[in-house]
Design a protein around this motif. Sequence first.
Motif, short mmCIF file in Angstrom:
data_model
loop_
_atom_site.label_atom_id
_atom_site.label_comp_id
_atom_site.label_asym_id
_atom_site.label_seq_id
_atom_site.Cartn_x
_atom_site.Cartn_y
_atom_site.Cartn_z
N SER A 12 -36.83 -5.87 54.27
CA SER A 12 -37.33 -7.16 53.82
C SER A 12 -37.10 -8.19 54.92
CB SER A 12 -36.57 -7.58 52.56
OG SER A 12 -36.87 -8.90 52.22
N TYR A 13 -38.06 -9.10 55.11
CA TYR A 13 -37.85 -10.14 56.09
C TYR A 13 -38.50 -11.44 55.63
CZ TYR A 13 -42.50 -8.66 57.72
OH TYR A 13 -43.82 -8.31 57.79
N GLU A 14 -37.96 -12.54 56.12
CA GLU A 14 -38.50 -13.86 55.83
C GLU A 14 -38.23 -14.76 57.03
OE1 GLU A 14 -34.95 -16.06 53.39
OE2 GLU A 14 -36.41 -14.92 52.25
N TYR A 15 -38.94 -15.86 57.06
CA TYR A 15 -38.81 -16.84 58.14
C TYR A 15 -38.28 -18.14 57.56
CZ TYR A 15 -42.09 -13.49 60.09
OH TYR A 15 -42.70 -12.33 60.49
N ASN A 16 -37.36 -18.77 58.25
CA ASN A 16 -36.76 -20.03 57.79
C ASN A 16 -36.82 -21.06 58.91
OD1 ASN A 16 -35.75 -19.00 55.23
ND2 ASN A 16 -34.33 -17.85 56.48
N VAL A 17 -37.17 -22.27 58.53
CA VAL A 17 -37.14 -23.41 59.44
C VAL A 17 -36.39 -24.51 58.72
CG1 VAL A 17 -38.51 -25.12 60.67
CG2 VAL A 17 -39.36 -22.79 60.46
N GLY A 18 -35.40 -25.10 59.37
CA GLY A 18 -34.60 -26.12 58.71
C GLY A 18 -34.36 -27.33 59.59
N ILE A 19 -34.16 -28.45 58.92
CA ILE A 19 -33.80 -29.69 59.58
C ILE A 19 -32.48 -30.13 58.96
CG2 ILE A 19 -34.44 -32.07 60.03
CD1 ILE A 19 -37.35 -31.21 59.55
N GLY A 20 -31.45 -30.27 59.79
CA GLY A 20 -30.14 -30.64 59.29
C GLY A 20 -29.68 -31.98 59.82
N ASN A 21 -28.59 -32.45 59.25
CA ASN A 21 -27.94 -33.69 59.66
C ASN A 21 -28.83 -34.92 59.42
OD1 ASN A 21 -25.70 -35.01 60.50
ND2 ASN A 21 -26.13 -34.80 62.68
N ILE A 22 -29.60 -34.88 58.35
CA ILE A 22 -30.41 -36.04 57.97
C ILE A 22 -29.48 -37.03 57.30
CG2 ILE A 22 -32.37 -36.84 56.62
CD1 ILE A 22 -33.45 -33.94 56.77
N PHE A 23 -29.34 -38.20 57.87
CA PHE A 23 -28.40 -39.22 57.40
C PHE A 23 -26.98 -38.68 57.31
CE2 PHE A 23 -32.46 -40.43 55.30
CZ PHE A 23 -32.76 -41.51 56.12
N LYS A 24 -26.69 -37.62 58.06
CA LYS A 24 -25.38 -36.98 58.15
C LYS A 24 -24.90 -36.33 56.85
CE LYS A 24 -23.87 -39.69 62.00
NZ LYS A 24 -22.76 -40.15 62.77
N VAL A 25 -25.77 -36.21 55.84
CA VAL A 25 -25.34 -35.58 54.59
C VAL A 25 -26.39 -34.63 53.99
CG1 VAL A 25 -23.79 -37.45 53.92
CG2 VAL A 25 -26.17 -37.52 53.20
N PHE A 26 -27.60 -34.58 54.51
CA PHE A 26 -28.67 -33.84 53.85
C PHE A 26 -29.29 -32.82 54.80
CE2 PHE A 26 -33.09 -33.53 52.23
CZ PHE A 26 -32.80 -33.04 50.98
N ARG A 27 -29.73 -31.69 54.25
CA ARG A 27 -30.43 -30.65 55.01
C ARG A 27 -31.60 -30.16 54.17
NH1 ARG A 27 -29.89 -26.99 59.12
NH2 ARG A 27 -30.96 -25.04 58.74
N ILE A 28 -32.73 -29.89 54.83
CA ILE A 28 -33.90 -29.35 54.14
C ILE A 28 -34.36 -28.10 54.89
CG2 ILE A 28 -35.55 -30.83 55.37
CD1 ILE A 28 -37.06 -30.99 52.66
N ASP A 29 -34.67 -27.04 54.14
CA ASP A 29 -35.11 -25.77 54.72
C ASP A 29 -36.45 -25.37 54.12
OD1 ASP A 29 -32.84 -24.78 56.40
OD2 ASP A 29 -31.77 -25.06 54.52
N PHE A 30 -37.30 -24.78 54.95
CA PHE A 30 -38.59 -24.26 54.54
C PHE A 30 -38.55 -22.76 54.73
CE2 PHE A 30 -39.07 -28.52 56.21
CZ PHE A 30 -39.70 -29.16 55.15
N ASN A 31 -38.85 -22.00 53.68
CA ASN A 31 -38.72 -20.55 53.68
C ASN A 31 -40.09 -19.91 53.47
OD1 ASN A 31 -35.78 -20.81 53.55
ND2 ASN A 31 -36.19 -21.54 51.49
N PHE A 32 -40.42 -18.95 54.34
CA PHE A 32 -41.68 -18.23 54.26
C PHE A 32 -41.38 -16.75 54.07
CE2 PHE A 32 -42.14 -21.90 56.97
CZ PHE A 32 -43.26 -22.53 56.45
N ARG A 33 -41.94 -16.14 53.05
CA ARG A 33 -41.73 -14.72 52.79
C ARG A 33 -42.54 -13.91 53.79
NH1 ARG A 33 -40.28 -11.76 47.98
NH2 ARG A 33 -40.06 -13.76 46.96
N GLY A 34 -41.93 -12.91 54.40
CA GLY A 34 -42.60 -12.09 55.40
C GLY A 34 -43.30 -10.89 54.82
#
Length: 58
Positions: A12-34
């Motif tokens: 099984s595989y998937e792809y993840n792209v994330g942006i961290g350290n938003i306002f030093k408290v928040f992180r958002i991730d985008f997940n794509f199923r492979g």
Amino acid sequence: MKFTVAPSLKASYEYNVGIGNIFKVFRIDFNFRGNYLNKLDNPDARKFGVTGSLGFSF
């Protein structure tokens, strides 16, 4: 009643792209199923997902 589909011997595989350290408290991730997108085997499989997290680090 909802049943869980166990994966086969195929990897099984998937792809993840994330942006961290938003306002030093928040992180958002985008997940794509492979794989495991076959509608016959897993009709409810999501191709894309968004995950957010909140946390503090010092």
